[in-house]
Scaffold this motif. Structure first.
Motif, PDB file in Angstrom:
ATOM      1  N   ARG A 127       0.837  -1.200   0.000  1.00 43.39           N
ATOM      2  CA  ARG A 127       0.000   0.000   0.000  1.00 43.39           C
ATOM      3  C   ARG A 127       0.877   1.258   0.000  1.00 43.39           C
ATOM      4  NH1 ARG A 127      -4.545   1.629   4.586  1.00 43.39           N
ATOM      5  NH2 ARG A 127      -5.247   3.557   3.564  1.00 43.39           N
ATOM      6  N   GLY A 128       0.526   2.199  -0.867  1.00 49.79           N
ATOM      7  CA  GLY A 128       1.259   3.457  -0.930  1.00 49.79           C
ATOM      8  C   GLY A 128       2.310   3.508  -2.020  1.00 49.79           C
ATOM      9  N   SER A 129       2.649   2.339  -2.598  1.00 48.38           N
ATOM     10  CA  SER A 129       3.620   2.339  -3.687  1.00 48.38           C
ATOM     11  C   SER A 129       2.890   2.172  -5.007  1.00 48.38           C
ATOM     12  CB  SER A 129       4.674   1.242  -3.488  1.00 48.38           C
ATOM     13  OG  SER A 129       4.073  -0.032  -3.507  1.00 48.38           O
ATOM     14  N   GLY A 130       3.630   2.025  -6.075  1.00 50.82           N
ATOM     15  CA  GLY A 130       3.045   1.880  -7.395  1.00 50.82           C
ATOM     16  C   GLY A 130       4.106   2.161  -8.433  1.00 50.82           C
ATOM     17  N   PHE A 131       3.726   2.066  -9.702  1.00 51.28           N
ATOM     18  CA  PHE A 131       4.721   2.357 -10.726  1.00 51.28           C
ATOM     19  C   PHE A 131       5.156   3.807 -10.572  1.00 51.28           C
ATOM     20  CE2 PHE A 131       6.956   2.562 -14.663  1.00 51.28           C
ATOM     21  CZ  PHE A 131       7.360   1.261 -14.893  1.00 51.28           C
ATOM     22  N   PRO A 132       6.468   4.078 -10.502  1.00 53.22           N
ATOM     23  CA  PRO A 132       6.948   5.374 -10.015  1.00 53.22           C
ATOM     24  C   PRO A 132       6.890   6.534 -10.997  1.00 53.22           C
ATOM     25  CG  PRO A 132       8.795   3.934 -10.538  1.00 53.22           C
ATOM     26  CD  PRO A 132       7.559   3.121 -10.713  1.00 53.22           C
ATOM     27  N   PHE A 133       6.574   6.283 -12.265  1.00 51.12           N
ATOM     28  CA  PHE A 133       6.534   7.415 -13.192  1.00 51.12           C
ATOM     29  C   PHE A 133       5.538   7.152 -14.318  1.00 51.12           C
ATOM     30  CE2 PHE A 133      10.264   4.713 -14.002  1.00 51.12           C
ATOM     31  CZ  PHE A 133       9.998   4.239 -15.277  1.00 51.12           C
ATOM     32  N   TYR A 175       0.533  16.919 -24.057  1.00 51.95           N
ATOM     33  CA  TYR A 175       0.352  17.556 -22.752  1.00 51.95           C
ATOM     34  C   TYR A 175       1.157  16.869 -21.649  1.00 51.95           C
ATOM     35  CZ  TYR A 175      -3.827  19.090 -25.300  1.00 51.95           C
ATOM     36  OH  TYR A 175      -4.694  19.585 -26.252  1.00 51.95           O
ATOM     37  N   LEU A 176       1.807  15.759 -21.986  1.00 54.61           N
ATOM     38  CA  LEU A 176       2.469  14.928 -20.974  1.00 54.61           C
ATOM     39  C   LEU A 176       3.989  15.044 -21.008  1.00 54.61           C
ATOM     40  CD1 LEU A 176       0.230  11.726 -21.293  1.00 54.61           C
ATOM     41  CD2 LEU A 176      -0.063  13.711 -19.789  1.00 54.61           C
ATOM     42  N   TYR A 177       4.526  15.821 -21.911  1.00 48.78           N
ATOM     43  CA  TYR A 177       5.947  16.150 -21.954  1.00 48.78           C
ATOM     44  C   TYR A 177       6.848  14.913 -21.958  1.00 48.78           C
ATOM     45  CZ  TYR A 177       4.274  20.867 -20.915  1.00 48.78           C
ATOM     46  OH  TYR A 177       3.626  22.075 -20.960  1.00 48.78           O
ATOM     47  N   PRO A 178       6.797  14.113 -23.023  1.00 50.28           N
ATOM     48  CA  PRO A 178       7.717  12.964 -23.125  1.00 50.28           C
ATOM     49  C   PRO A 178       9.167  13.432 -23.061  1.00 50.28           C
ATOM     50  CG  PRO A 178       6.010  12.871 -24.815  1.00 50.28           C
ATOM     51  CD  PRO A 178       5.904  14.217 -24.184  1.00 50.28           C
ATOM     52  N   MET A 179       9.994  12.642 -22.397  1.00 50.44           N
ATOM     53  CA  MET A 179      11.411  12.965 -22.299  1.00 50.44           C
ATOM     54  C   MET A 179      12.061  12.859 -23.677  1.00 50.44           C
ATOM     55  SD  MET A 179      12.392  10.931 -18.766  1.00 50.44           S
ATOM     56  CE  MET A 179      14.115  11.402 -18.890  1.00 50.44           C
ATOM     57  N   ALA A 180      12.992  13.752 -23.947  1.00 43.08           N
ATOM     58  CA  ALA A 180      13.680  13.734 -25.242  1.00 43.08           C
ATOM     59  C   ALA A 180      14.511  12.474 -25.416  1.00 43.08           C
ATOM     60  CB  ALA A 180      14.561  14.972 -25.376  1.00 43.08           C
ATOM     61  N   SER A 181      15.106  12.000 -24.336  1.00 45.05           N
ATOM     62  CA  SER A 181      15.991  10.844 -24.407  1.00 45.05           C
ATOM     63  C   SER A 181      15.264   9.520 -24.217  1.00 45.05           C
ATOM     64  CB  SER A 181      17.085  10.961 -23.334  1.00 45.05           C
ATOM     65  OG  SER A 181      16.500  11.018 -22.045  1.00 45.05           O
ATOM     66  N   SER A 187       7.307  10.233 -19.190  1.00 43.67           N
ATOM     67  CA  SER A 187       6.977  11.645 -19.066  1.00 43.67           C
ATOM     68  C   SER A 187       8.020  12.376 -18.224  1.00 43.67           C
ATOM     69  CB  SER A 187       5.601  11.804 -18.404  1.00 43.67           C
ATOM     70  OG  SER A 187       5.342  13.142 -18.077  1.00 43.67           O
ATOM     71  N   SER A 188       8.272  13.635 -18.555  1.00 40.55           N
ATOM     72  CA  SER A 188       9.179  14.466 -17.759  1.00 40.55           C
ATOM     73  C   SER A 188       8.531  14.917 -16.459  1.00 40.55           C
ATOM     74  CB  SER A 188       9.601  15.696 -18.569  1.00 40.55           C
ATOM     75  OG  SER A 188      10.293  15.331 -19.740  1.00 40.55           O
ATOM     76  N   ILE A 189       7.224  14.754 -16.341  1.00 39.40           N
ATOM     77  CA  ILE A 189       6.502  15.166 -15.133  1.00 39.40           C
ATOM     78  C   ILE A 189       6.722  14.117 -14.055  1.00 39.40           C
ATOM     79  CG2 ILE A 189       4.250  15.762 -14.178  1.00 39.40           C
ATOM     80  CD1 ILE A 189       3.384  16.398 -17.093  1.00 39.40           C
ATOM     81  N   LYS A 190       7.396  14.482 -12.989  1.00 41.56           N
ATOM     82  CA  LYS A 190       7.765  13.512 -11.956  1.00 41.56           C
ATOM     83  C   LYS A 190       6.577  13.097 -11.099  1.00 41.56           C
ATOM     84  CE  LYS A 190      12.639  14.853 -11.673  1.00 41.56           C
ATOM     85  NZ  LYS A 190      13.741  15.295 -10.789  1.00 41.56           N
ATOM     86  N   SER A 191       5.629  14.014 -10.879  1.00 41.12           N
ATOM     87  CA  SER A 191       4.462  13.699 -10.058  1.00 41.12           C
ATOM     88  C   SER A 191       3.228  14.292 -10.709  1.00 41.12           C
ATOM     89  CB  SER A 191       4.613  14.247  -8.636  1.00 41.12           C
ATOM     90  OG  SER A 191       3.397  14.121  -7.911  1.00 41.12           O
ATOM     91  N   ILE A 192       2.270  13.427 -11.068  1.00 39.79           N
ATOM     92  CA  ILE A 192       1.050  13.949 -11.669  1.00 39.79           C
ATOM     93  C   ILE A 192       0.111  14.520 -10.604  1.00 39.79           C
ATOM     94  CG2 ILE A 192       1.215  12.358 -13.612  1.00 39.79           C
ATOM     95  CD1 ILE A 192      -1.039  10.723 -12.336  1.00 39.79           C
ATOM     96  N   GLU A 193       0.380  14.213  -9.331  1.00 41.13           N
ATOM     97  CA  GLU A 193      -0.444  14.752  -8.252  1.00 41.13           C
ATOM     98  C   GLU A 193      -0.006  16.151  -7.846  1.00 41.13           C
ATOM     99  OE1 GLU A 193      -0.204  11.793  -5.195  1.00 41.13           O
ATOM    100  OE2 GLU A 193      -1.946  10.724  -5.993  1.00 41.13           O
ATOM    101  N   SER A 194       1.276  16.445  -7.991  1.00 41.03           N
ATOM    102  CA  SER A 194       1.779  17.786  -7.673  1.00 41.03           C
ATOM    103  C   SER A 194       2.746  18.235  -8.763  1.00 41.03           C
ATOM    104  CB  SER A 194       2.464  17.788  -6.307  1.00 41.03           C
ATOM    105  OG  SER A 194       3.489  16.803  -6.256  1.00 41.03           O
ATOM    106  N   PRO A 195       2.243  18.426  -9.966  1.00 36.34           N
ATOM    107  CA  PRO A 195       3.121  18.787 -11.089  1.00 36.34           C
ATOM    108  C   PRO A 195       3.592  20.235 -10.991  1.00 36.34           C
ATOM    109  CG  PRO A 195       0.843  18.853 -11.780  1.00 36.34           C
ATOM    110  CD  PRO A 195       0.835  18.311 -10.382  1.00 36.34           C
ATOM    111  N   ASP A 196       4.747  20.508 -11.553  1.00 34.92           N
ATOM    112  CA  ASP A 196       5.253  21.874 -11.642  1.00 34.92           C
ATOM    113  C   ASP A 196       4.603  22.521 -12.868  1.00 34.92           C
ATOM    114  OD1 ASP A 196       6.651  24.226 -12.004  1.00 34.92           O
ATOM    115  OD2 ASP A 196       8.618  23.345 -11.642  1.00 34.92           O
ATOM    116  N   LEU A 197       3.513  23.251 -12.649  1.00 38.79           N
ATOM    117  CA  LEU A 197       2.753  23.802 -13.765  1.00 38.79           C
ATOM    118  C   LEU A 197       3.447  24.991 -14.415  1.00 38.79           C
ATOM    119  CD1 LEU A 197      -0.898  23.500 -12.423  1.00 38.79           C
ATOM    120  CD2 LEU A 197       0.340  21.976 -13.970  1.00 38.79           C
TER     121      LEU A 197
END
Length: 300
Positions: free
Chosen positions: A150-156, A187-193, A198-208
């Motif tokens: 509980r509390g974990s999940g796929f990290p990105f 809208y999900l900012y795929p990483m260039a490499s 996604s480059s967004i580390k947290s979808i719950e608290s994204p850097d908008l």
């Protein structure tokens, strides 16, 4: 006369069908070809794993085996202890990317018969070059064991490797999936490499400020319970949240419908962008696909 699937609609699934009694033909026409997610309640009803697998089973069978998770080593029994005592404030490591046919081949006995909706699966074809054996074990099929607390999940936020289709079956526990359609990719900012992450580390608290377009992305939340399987089509982005101690199996598969997507993603992953070599790789894999088509049956 083809049996019609039974549909279940409730608040646990938003925008995703939850069905049972689903024929192969109906699945192909209504979900596989349109690349539409679906939860199937009885896809693996004959798997012995549903009756046998629990955390005690893994402790007895593999307790002293060593696992490597995110660069750290654990004895299997110690890892299970962390899983059983995890919570939202103290999540356990998440076992993932553990290829069952390679690392735990004896577990395949409990996962029979093959999931019919994944057939034909070109990842298990003998026509794949031998080099694919070294690349994520693809020639034996990408079937992964997933265990977390509980509390974990796929990290990105990601889509599955090489734009493969995926089926995740819950053996124990509940898991929430948050999905985004491929049309939301901009809208999900795929990483260039690494285009599948996604480059967004947290979808719950994204850097908008950094990712302003993310506000336009429309998530689909799906609860998957024990004995249920969710189909995640090629290119669909997702992340998971584990709501209770969880044991699950992920099956990735490539078939004629997403073979061209696979070729594109696989060739780009090799890192050599010489145009001539890239074209040769694509031509080679396209030819292999034609040979596979000659061997495959549309209906398993």
């Amino acid at each position: 006369m083809t049996n019609k699937p039974a549909f279940f609609n409730n608040e646990e699934t938003s925008g995703v069908d939850r069905v049972t009694n689903l024929t192969y033909e109906y699945f192909v026409n209504q979900y596989l070809k349109p690349c539409k997610p679906v939860v199937i309640k009885d896809a693996t009803k004959n798997w012995i794993a549903h009756e046998v697998w629990d955390f005690t089973f893994f402790i007895k069978k593999y307790g002293n085996c060593q696992l490597q998770i995110d660069g750290k080593f654990y004895k299997f029994h110690d890892f299970i202890d962390l899983v059983m005592n995890a919570n939202n404030n103290n999540p356990a490591p998440y076992l993932r990317e553990m290829n069952i046919p390679i690392n735990f081949p004896n577990l395949m006995f409990y996962l029979q018969p093959e999931l019919q909706y994944t057939l034909p699966n070109r990842l298990t074809s003998k026509l794949l070059p031998k080099s694919f054996e070294k690349n994520w074990g693809m020639r034996k099929g990408m079937m992964e064991l997933l265990i977390g607390g509980r509390g974990s999940g796929f990290p990105f936020l990601h889509y599955d490797l090489f734009k493969s289709h995926g089926f995740v079956t819950q053996i124990r526990g509940y898991k929430e999936f948050i999905l985004y359609s491929p049309v939301e990719s901009e809208y999900l900012y795929p990483m260039a490499s690494k285009r599948d992450v996604s480059s967004i580390k947290s979808i719950e608290s994204p850097d908008l400020d950094k990712f302003p377009l993310f506000t336009k992305a429309k998530p689909i939340k799906v609860l998957v319970r024990e004995k249920e399987s969710i189909f995640i089509p090629s290119g669909w982005w997702y992340i998971t949240k584990i709501l209770s101690p969880s044991i699950a199996v992920l099956i990735n598969f490539i078939n004629p419908d997403n073979w061209s997507n696979f070729i594109e993603e696989y060739c780009l992953s090799l890192g050599n962008f010489n145009i001539i070599k890239l074209k040769l790789r694509k031509t080679y894999l396209t030819a292999i696909g034609l040979l596979m088509s000659c061997q495959e049956h549309v209906k398993p």
